[in-house]
Design an enzyme around this catalytic site. Structure first.
Site, PDB file in Angstrom:
ATOM      1  N   GLN A 119     134.101  49.833  82.445  1.00 54.49           N
ATOM      2  CA  GLN A 119     133.573  51.102  81.921  1.00 54.49           C
ATOM      3  C   GLN A 119     134.365  51.576  80.708  1.00 54.49           C
ATOM      4  OE1 GLN A 119     133.754  53.290  85.595  1.00 54.49           O
ATOM      5  NE2 GLN A 119     135.779  52.467  86.029  1.00 54.49           N
ATOM      6  N   HIS A 174     138.286  68.233  94.575  1.00 53.32           N
ATOM      7  CA  HIS A 174     138.852  67.314  95.573  1.00 53.32           C
ATOM      8  C   HIS A 174     139.031  67.967  96.943  1.00 53.32           C
ATOM      9  CE1 HIS A 174     139.887  65.051  91.802  1.00 53.32           C
ATOM     10  NE2 HIS A 174     139.356  64.113  92.545  1.00 53.32           N
ATOM     11  N   GLU A 185     141.586  58.368  90.349  1.00 55.15           N
ATOM     12  CA  GLU A 185     142.704  59.236  89.919  1.00 55.15           C
ATOM     13  C   GLU A 185     143.759  59.408  91.007  1.00 55.15           C
ATOM     14  OE1 GLU A 185     139.466  60.238  90.192  1.00 55.15           O
ATOM     15  OE2 GLU A 185     139.011  61.813  88.739  1.00 55.15           O
ATOM     16  N   ASP A 238     139.071  50.993  94.791  1.00 54.55           N
ATOM     17  CA  ASP A 238     138.490  51.291  93.473  1.00 54.55           C
ATOM     18  C   ASP A 238     138.369  49.995  92.694  1.00 54.55           C
ATOM     19  OD1 ASP A 238     138.315  54.130  91.599  1.00 54.55           O
ATOM     20  OD2 ASP A 238     138.248  52.187  90.584  1.00 54.55           O
ATOM     21  N   ASP A 257     135.774  45.718  94.452  1.00 53.11           N
ATOM     22  CA  ASP A 257     134.456  46.333  94.499  1.00 53.11           C
ATOM     23  C   ASP A 257     134.204  46.871  95.913  1.00 53.11           C
ATOM     24  OD1 ASP A 257     131.798  47.002  94.349  1.00 53.11           O
ATOM     25  OD2 ASP A 257     131.227  45.189  93.229  1.00 53.11           O
ATOM     26  N   ASP A 297     133.956  58.795  96.541  1.00 48.77           N
ATOM     27  CA  ASP A 297     134.299  59.486  95.292  1.00 48.77           C
ATOM     28  C   ASP A 297     134.006  58.535  94.136  1.00 48.77           C
ATOM     29  OD1 ASP A 297     135.284  61.377  93.547  1.00 48.77           O
ATOM     30  OD2 ASP A 297     137.379  60.922  93.928  1.00 48.77           O
ATOM     31  N   PRO A 330     129.296  50.754  87.404  1.00 48.62           N
ATOM     32  CA  PRO A 330     129.600  49.827  88.494  1.00 48.62           C
ATOM     33  C   PRO A 330     129.320  50.424  89.879  1.00 48.62           C
ATOM     34  CG  PRO A 330     131.628  50.647  87.462  1.00 48.62           C
ATOM     35  CD  PRO A 330     130.491  51.142  86.628  1.00 48.62           C
TER      36      PRO A 330
HETATM   37  N1  SAM Z   1     134.821  62.926  90.384  1.00 45.74           N
HETATM   38  C1  SAM Z   1     134.086  61.837  89.878  1.00 45.74           C
HETATM   39  C2  SAM Z   1     132.747  62.199  89.351  1.00 45.74           C
HETATM   40  O1  SAM Z   1     132.549  63.350  89.021  1.00 45.74           O
HETATM   41  O2  SAM Z   1     131.875  61.322  89.217  1.00 45.74           O
HETATM   42  C3  SAM Z   1     134.302  60.540  90.558  1.00 45.74           C
HETATM   43  C4  SAM Z   1     135.772  60.224  90.460  1.00 45.74           C
HETATM   44  S1  SAM Z   1     136.468  58.669  90.466  1.00 45.74           S
HETATM   45  C5  SAM Z   1     137.276  58.559  88.884  1.00 45.74           C
HETATM   46  C6  SAM Z   1     135.184  57.492  90.327  1.00 45.74           C
HETATM   47  C7  SAM Z   1     135.742  56.076  90.536  1.00 45.74           C
HETATM   48  O3  SAM Z   1     134.715  55.249  91.086  1.00 45.74           O
HETATM   49  C8  SAM Z   1     136.223  55.374  89.260  1.00 45.74           C
HETATM   50  O4  SAM Z   1     137.614  55.233  89.278  1.00 45.74           O
HETATM   51  C9  SAM Z   1     135.496  54.018  89.290  1.00 45.74           C
HETATM   52  O5  SAM Z   1     136.306  52.931  88.864  1.00 45.74           O
HETATM   53  C10 SAM Z   1     135.109  53.927  90.757  1.00 45.74           C
HETATM   54  N2  SAM Z   1     134.011  52.989  91.035  1.00 45.74           N
HETATM   55  C11 SAM Z   1     132.812  52.876  90.404  1.00 45.74           C
HETATM   56  N3  SAM Z   1     132.098  51.859  90.932  1.00 45.74           N
HETATM   57  C12 SAM Z   1     132.850  51.329  91.941  1.00 45.74           C
HETATM   58  C13 SAM Z   1     132.660  50.263  92.849  1.00 45.74           C
HETATM   59  N4  SAM Z   1     131.567  49.487  92.820  1.00 45.74           N
HETATM   60  N5  SAM Z   1     133.635  50.000  93.757  1.00 45.74           N
HETATM   61  C14 SAM Z   1     134.780  50.753  93.788  1.00 45.74           C
HETATM   62  N6  SAM Z   1     135.022  51.761  92.918  1.00 45.74           N
HETATM   63  C15 SAM Z   1     134.067  52.057  92.007  1.00 45.74           C
END
Ligand code: SAM
Length: 296
Positions: free
Chosen positions: A36, A67, A91, A111, A143, A161, A170
């Site tokens: 991303q 959170h 985060e 994550d 994943d 999250d 993703p």
């Molecule tokens: N608060 C957020 C929002 O408003 O959308 C979400 C927070 S958090 C940063 C989202 C996380 O989801 C990211 O770090 C991203 O890398 C993770 N993520 C996305 N797709 C994923 C997947 N297939 N497996 C695991 N983590 C994933």
């Protein structure tokens, strides 16, 4: 137009006709990972901010609203929040909040993007506040789709999250009935699954309603709740799903007892906030009651 000395702006585009401009004081990182586009910036109004694929993920000034809302209703309601699973949560603030609960003996965070986790540790340490070093934390870079398929654990609370399931995100493949079934298999019978579930804004609640409609096929209780998150410029929605407990109807005494046992002080969540979170406006209740799309 107000006069400004700022020359750099982060413009979050909600729709082609709705933009939120944030004046940037400093850019710590801007680039692309394997999964991303990532920006870590400091904005004049909300302080440091993580932005993924042009979407604000959380901001220093109000991340606790988001959170605490995602984590605490679910943990307060779960009969056994000793083993917790977080999907996404790069985060580390969801991990931080979960580990404030003394009943949590292990918290696994999965994550997909190790670069987001490392950038957060480096530039946003206030979010995790030591949680990555807590011996109860198990952080897996991978994943969540594969983790849910291959893992054989049982969790008293599962907290999702993840980024919004936009077409090129993703997280998109995780919003399917197969994955919702995998999540349910990993949830203890008395457990609670809570997810960040898009906006509850009156003009943009279709995706939230689609998630709720789909999850109603899996759980006895599926409750929407929301908080206004100023950095998102929106009412942000969540879902609490369980076969055992109606999280919306959690007694005040139980919430009080839960909050009193948390390490440190809450900023946002308590029994009174809980009731406001689950008290929905008529337009949202109508949207949730409507027939419509579901995830296949
Ligand atoms: N608060 C957020 C929002 O408003 O959308 C979400 C927070 S958090 C940063 C989202 C996380 O989801 C990211 O770090 C991203 O890398 C993770 N993520 C996305 N797709 C994923 C997947 N297939 N497996 C695991 N983590 C994933």
């Amino acid at each position: 137009m107000p006069k400004t000395e700022h020359w750099q702006w982060y413009v979050e585009e909600f729709t082609p006709t709705e933009l939120h401009h944030h004046a940037i004081d400093e850019t710590y990182f801007a680039g692309r990972t394997a999964f991303q586009n990532v920006a870590v910036i400091r904005t004049a109004t909300f302080g440091k901010m993580l932005v993924l694929d042009g979407d604000t993920q959380s901001a220093q000034a109000d991340e606790k609203i988001y959170h605490e809302t995602l984590v605490h209703p679910a943990l307060a309601a779960s009969a056994s929040p000793d083993d917790v699973l977080i999907l996404g949560g790069g985060e580390g603030a969801t991990l931080r909040e979960a580990l404030r609960c003394p009943d949590v003996r292990r918290c696994t965070m999965v994550d997909i993007d190790g670069d987001v986790v490392e950038l957060s540790k480096r530039y946003l340490p206030e979010w995790s506040d030591g949680a990555f070093d807590d011996p109860r934390a198990r952080v897996i870079v991978g994943d969540a789709l594969a983790f849910l398929r291959d893992d054989d654990g049982t969790y008293g609370a599962i907290l999702s999250d993840l980024t919004e399931p936009l077409a090129d995100s993703p997280s998109n493949p995780l919003f399917s009935r197969t994955v919702f079934a995998d999540i349910k298999r990993r949830l203890a019978p008395s457990g609670v699954y809570a997810l960040q579930a898009s906006t509850a804004g009156f003009h943009n609640m279709a995706l939230h309603a689609k998630m709720a409609r789909t999850l109603r096929r899996f759980y006895r209780y599926v409750r929407s709740f929301y908080a206004h998150v100023p950095a998102f410029d929106n009412d942000w929605a969540f879902l609490a799903c369980s076969d055992a407990v109606d999280v919306a109807a959690l007694p005040a005494a139980r919430i009080d007892a839960y909050v009193n046992r948390l390490r440190g002080e809450n900023y946002f969540y308590d029994d009174e906030t809980h009731r406001r979170l689950f008290s929905l406006p008529l337009y949202l209740r109508r949207e949730l009651a409507r027939e419509g799309d579901v995830f296949e």
